[in-house]
Scaffold this motif. Structure first.
Motif, PDB file in Angstrom:
ATOM      1  N   MET A   1       1.608  31.805  15.669  1.00  0.00           N
ATOM      2  CA  MET A   1       2.203  30.469  15.653  1.00  0.00           C
ATOM      3  C   MET A   1       2.894  30.284  17.000  1.00  0.00           C
ATOM      4  O   MET A   1       4.124  30.399  17.110  1.00  0.00           O
ATOM      5  N   PRO A   2       2.137  30.024  18.050  1.00  0.00           N
ATOM      6  CA  PRO A   2       2.703  30.027  19.406  1.00  0.00           C
ATOM      7  C   PRO A   2       3.815  29.018  19.636  1.00  0.00           C
ATOM      8  O   PRO A   2       4.620  29.185  20.563  1.00  0.00           O
ATOM      9  N   ASP A   3       3.905  27.988  18.810  1.00  0.00           N
ATOM     10  CA  ASP A   3       4.953  26.985  18.983  1.00  0.00           C
ATOM     11  C   ASP A   3       6.216  27.308  18.182  1.00  0.00           C
ATOM     12  O   ASP A   3       7.165  26.518  18.178  1.00  0.00           O
ATOM     13  N   VAL A   4       6.210  28.449  17.496  1.00  0.00           N
ATOM     14  CA  VAL A   4       7.367  28.854  16.696  1.00  0.00           C
ATOM     15  C   VAL A   4       7.965  30.108  17.323  1.00  0.00           C
ATOM     16  O   VAL A   4       7.430  31.207  17.173  1.00  0.00           O
TER      17      VAL A   4
ATOM     18  N   ILE B   1      -0.312  34.108   9.230  1.00  0.00           N
ATOM     19  CA  ILE B   1       0.421  32.912   9.628  1.00  0.00           C
ATOM     20  C   ILE B   1      -0.441  32.064  10.552  1.00  0.00           C
ATOM     21  O   ILE B   1      -1.414  32.530  11.121  1.00  0.00           O
ATOM     22  N   GLY B   2      -0.068  30.812  10.707  1.00  0.00           N
ATOM     23  CA  GLY B   2      -0.782  29.858  11.544  1.00  0.00           C
ATOM     24  C   GLY B   2      -0.274  28.473  11.219  1.00  0.00           C
ATOM     25  O   GLY B   2       0.616  28.303  10.369  1.00  0.00           O
ATOM     26  N   PRO B   3      -0.794  27.446  11.866  1.00  0.00           N
ATOM     27  CA  PRO B   3      -0.338  26.078  11.596  1.00  0.00           C
ATOM     28  C   PRO B   3      -0.513  25.698  10.123  1.00  0.00           C
ATOM     29  O   PRO B   3      -1.535  26.010   9.510  1.00  0.00           O
ATOM     30  N   LEU B   4       0.503  25.057   9.566  1.00  0.00           N
ATOM     31  CA  LEU B   4       0.447  24.535   8.204  1.00  0.00           C
ATOM     32  C   LEU B   4       0.396  23.013   8.249  1.00  0.00           C
ATOM     33  O   LEU B   4       1.026  22.392   9.101  1.00  0.00           O
ATOM     34  N   ARG B   5      -0.318  22.426   7.302  1.00  0.00           N
ATOM     35  CA  ARG B   5      -0.363  20.974   7.208  1.00  0.00           C
ATOM     36  C   ARG B   5       0.666  20.415   6.231  1.00  0.00           C
ATOM     37  O   ARG B   5       1.051  19.254   6.313  1.00  0.00           O
ATOM     38  N   SER B   6       1.118  21.289   5.296  1.00  0.00           N
ATOM     39  CA  SER B   6       2.080  20.836   4.293  1.00  0.00           C
ATOM     40  C   SER B   6       2.735  22.041   3.646  1.00  0.00           C
ATOM     41  O   SER B   6       2.239  23.168   3.740  1.00  0.00           O
ATOM     42  N   GLU B   7       3.847  21.785   2.943  1.00  0.00           N
ATOM     43  CA  GLU B   7       4.488  22.842   2.177  1.00  0.00           C
ATOM     44  C   GLU B   7       3.558  23.350   1.079  1.00  0.00           C
ATOM     45  O   GLU B   7       3.504  24.553   0.799  1.00  0.00           O
ATOM     46  N   ASN B   8       2.833  22.447   0.451  1.00  0.00           N
ATOM     47  CA  ASN B   8       1.925  22.858  -0.616  1.00  0.00           C
ATOM     48  C   ASN B   8       0.871  23.843  -0.133  1.00  0.00           C
ATOM     49  O   ASN B   8       0.465  24.747  -0.874  1.00  0.00           O
TER      50      ASN B   8
END
Length: 295
Positions: free
Chosen positions: A220-223, A13-20
């Motif tokens: 994902m520290p912001d989640v 896991i980690g930051p995602l830029r888009s659903e795709n």
């Protein structure tokens, strides 16, 4: 019977830029499993929780509702990937509220694993043993049903993370004919991982079957809901002949994105149950245990 490869995913896991980007990451794991000849793959618990990185911070109720909105897409995409690859896919777990009792307010979502078959069939299993945190802080309902599913690889049952820590559950599905237990997990620290890992290996020994363990890794520290993960995915067997002494068929490197694969040879399970040094699957004394069970 011809042995088939099982794949278990250490999903980063980690930051995602888009659903795709999320769906493309899943396809890459499937492509790797396909190249290894896998016919069954296990993704982790709270897999779609990765999509929370695309949203602003939420409380648990809001996060559940946000994830529920992906339910149709989740099922459609995984069904398509299973059909295209010919792999039976345990699509991790997904939070949703389909089928929840009407009128419930505080508890109205399920943490449910879905098993996708190449011919289009979909089976599922709702987590039965919710963790203390899931009971206290999440609007989740527990499942109440065990099942065993026939696959190309063998007869499989699902135990979601904390479920594997209860030996009664695995014994029930073993008695129902399970040869392989799939354990999608999410553990945010090493201690949690080792609880699930040791119990997975214990269930393999007790029931003389295979256990495939998958988990989340990364941060994902912001989640708040899925902030970090610790895992070494693995495929485990009884610690007895004809298997390795430690019962480990494959295990990943800690916290490294990727998959692990191992063959599930049902003839070896038959040999173990009939000619192993010990036979814990058969040597139970339920009539004695029953006299000590408190009503």
């Amino acid at each position: 019977m011809k042995p088939y490869q099982i794949a278990a995913v250490q999903y980063g896991i980690g930051p995602l830029r888009s659903e795709n980007e999320f769906w493309n990451r899943l396809r890459r794991h499937l492509a790797k499993a396909e190249s290894e000849g896998a016919k069954l793959i296990v993704f982790p618990e709270y897999l779609t929780g990765h999509l929370l990185s695309l949203a602003s911070p939420m409380n648990n109720e809001e996060a559940c509702e946000y994830l529920h909105r992906f339910t149709d897409e989740y099922k459609t995409r995984f069904a398509k990937m299973s059909r295209e690859t010919g792999i039976t896919i345990l699509g991790g777990t997904h939070i949703h509220r389909e089928g929840a009792p009407e009128g419930t307010v505080s508890k109205r979502y399920y943490n449910e694993a879905f098993l996708f078959f190449p011919e289009g069939r979909i089976e599922s299993y709702k987590k039965i043993h919710l963790t203390p945190e899931e009971q206290r802080a999440w609007p989740l309902l527990p499942g109440d049903h065990y099942a065993v599913h026939e696959t190309e690889v063998g007869s499989v049952a699902i135990q979601i993370c904390y479920d594997i820590e209860f030996p009664e559950s695995s014994r029930i599905v073993a008695d129902m004919g399970a040869e392989i237990i799939l354990c999608p997990s999410y553990t945010d620290a090493a201690a949690g991982y080792w609880r699930v890992r040791h119990c997975s290996q214990a269930r393999a020994v007790e029931n003389q079957l295979y256990v495939a363990l998958s988990g989340l890794i990364g941060n994902m520290p912001d989640v708040e809901q899925v902030d970090s993960g610790y895992c070494q995915a693995g495929i485990f067997a009884p610690c007895d002949r004809p298997f390795p002494d430690n019962g480990i068929l494959a295990v990943g490197s800690a916290n490294r994105n990727g998959i692990v694969c191992a063959p599930a040879d049902l003839d070896m399970l038959t040999h173990n149950r009939s000619k192993g040094a010990v036979a814990p699957f058969y040597d139970r004394r339920p009539e004695l245990y029953a006299t000590h069970v408190k009503s």
